[in-house]
Design a protein around this motif. Structure first.
Motif, short mmCIF file in Angstrom:
data_model
loop_
_atom_site.label_atom_id
_atom_site.label_comp_id
_atom_site.label_asym_id
_atom_site.label_seq_id
_atom_site.Cartn_x
_atom_site.Cartn_y
_atom_site.Cartn_z
N ASP A 33 8.51 -72.81 -18.11
CA ASP A 33 8.31 -71.60 -18.92
C ASP A 33 9.33 -70.51 -18.64
N GLY A 34 10.18 -70.70 -17.64
CA GLY A 34 11.17 -69.68 -17.29
C GLY A 34 11.43 -69.68 -15.81
N ASN A 35 12.24 -68.75 -15.37
CA ASN A 35 12.63 -68.69 -13.96
C ASN A 35 12.18 -67.38 -13.33
N ALA A 36 12.09 -67.41 -12.00
CA ALA A 36 11.78 -66.21 -11.22
C ALA A 36 12.73 -66.19 -10.03
N VAL A 37 12.94 -65.00 -9.48
CA VAL A 37 13.78 -64.88 -8.30
C VAL A 37 12.98 -64.14 -7.24
N MET A 38 12.96 -64.70 -6.03
CA MET A 38 12.29 -64.07 -4.90
C MET A 38 13.38 -63.46 -4.02
N ILE A 39 13.21 -62.17 -3.72
CA ILE A 39 14.15 -61.48 -2.83
C ILE A 39 13.36 -60.79 -1.72
N SER A 40 14.06 -60.43 -0.66
CA SER A 40 13.40 -59.74 0.45
C SER A 40 13.03 -58.32 0.04
N GLU A 41 12.08 -57.75 0.76
CA GLU A 41 11.70 -56.37 0.50
C GLU A 41 12.88 -55.43 0.75
N GLU A 42 13.69 -55.75 1.75
CA GLU A 42 14.88 -54.94 2.05
C GLU A 42 15.84 -54.93 0.86
N ASP A 43 16.08 -56.10 0.27
CA ASP A 43 16.96 -56.17 -0.91
C ASP A 43 16.33 -55.44 -2.09
N TYR A 44 15.03 -55.62 -2.28
CA TYR A 44 14.34 -54.94 -3.37
C TYR A 44 14.47 -53.42 -3.23
N ASN A 45 14.23 -52.90 -2.02
CA ASN A 45 14.34 -51.46 -1.80
C ASN A 45 15.76 -50.97 -2.05
N GLY A 46 16.75 -51.77 -1.66
CA GLY A 46 18.14 -51.41 -1.92
C GLY A 46 18.44 -51.35 -3.41
N LEU A 47 17.92 -52.30 -4.17
CA LEU A 47 18.11 -52.29 -5.62
C LEU A 47 17.45 -51.07 -6.26
N MET A 48 16.24 -50.74 -5.81
CA MET A 48 15.54 -49.58 -6.36
C MET A 48 16.30 -48.29 -6.05
N GLU A 49 16.83 -48.18 -4.83
CA GLU A 49 17.60 -46.99 -4.46
C GLU A 49 18.88 -46.88 -5.30
N THR A 50 19.55 -48.01 -5.49
CA THR A 50 20.77 -48.01 -6.31
C THR A 50 20.45 -47.59 -7.74
N MET A 51 19.37 -48.12 -8.30
CA MET A 51 18.99 -47.75 -9.66
C MET A 51 18.68 -46.25 -9.75
N TYR A 52 17.99 -45.73 -8.74
CA TYR A 52 17.67 -44.30 -8.74
C TYR A 52 18.94 -43.47 -8.67
N LEU A 53 19.84 -43.81 -7.75
CA LEU A 53 21.07 -43.03 -7.60
C LEU A 53 21.92 -43.10 -8.86
N ASN A 54 21.93 -44.24 -9.53
CA ASN A 54 22.68 -44.36 -10.78
C ASN A 54 22.05 -43.56 -11.92
N SER A 55 20.77 -43.21 -11.77
CA SER A 55 20.10 -42.43 -12.82
C SER A 55 20.35 -40.93 -12.69
N VAL A 56 20.88 -40.48 -11.55
CA VAL A 56 21.15 -39.05 -11.36
C VAL A 56 22.41 -38.70 -12.15
N PRO A 57 22.29 -37.80 -13.14
CA PRO A 57 23.45 -37.48 -13.97
C PRO A 57 24.64 -36.97 -13.16
N GLY A 58 25.78 -37.60 -13.37
CA GLY A 58 27.03 -37.17 -12.77
C GLY A 58 27.27 -37.65 -11.34
N LEU A 59 26.27 -38.22 -10.69
CA LEU A 59 26.42 -38.60 -9.29
C LEU A 59 27.46 -39.71 -9.11
N VAL A 60 27.43 -40.72 -9.96
CA VAL A 60 28.39 -41.83 -9.85
C VAL A 60 29.81 -41.31 -10.02
#
Length: 82
Positions: A33-60
């Protein structure tokens, strides 16, 4: 990235979880029915932080501009005495 199907994932779940947590090794689990990817909590938290920082206008843009500035031209706003 390790690849496995759902049946093998069930059989080897503890070992795969251990590799993911200890070594940050993602695991792709395929199903009909499709695929899933399992990642560590550390990697997940890093992805969430990166997404947040990229959402701050002008920060990048500010980070890229600062990275392009020669180190000799950098002047600390407040010098810290150790």
């Amino acid at each position: 990235m390790l690849n496995t199907n759902a049946t093998n994932f069930r059989k080897n779940m503890f070992s795969l979880l251990e590799q993911t947590v200890k070594y940050n090794q993602p695991v792709q689990i395929t199903t009909k029915d499709g695929n899933a990817v399992m990642i560590s909590e550390e990697d997940y938290n890093g992805l969430m932080e990166t997404m947040y920082l990229n959402s701050v206008p002008g920060l990048v843009d500010e980070i890229k501009a600062a990275a392009a500035e020669p180190l000799e031209e950098c002047v600390p706003e407040n010098e810290v005495e150790w």
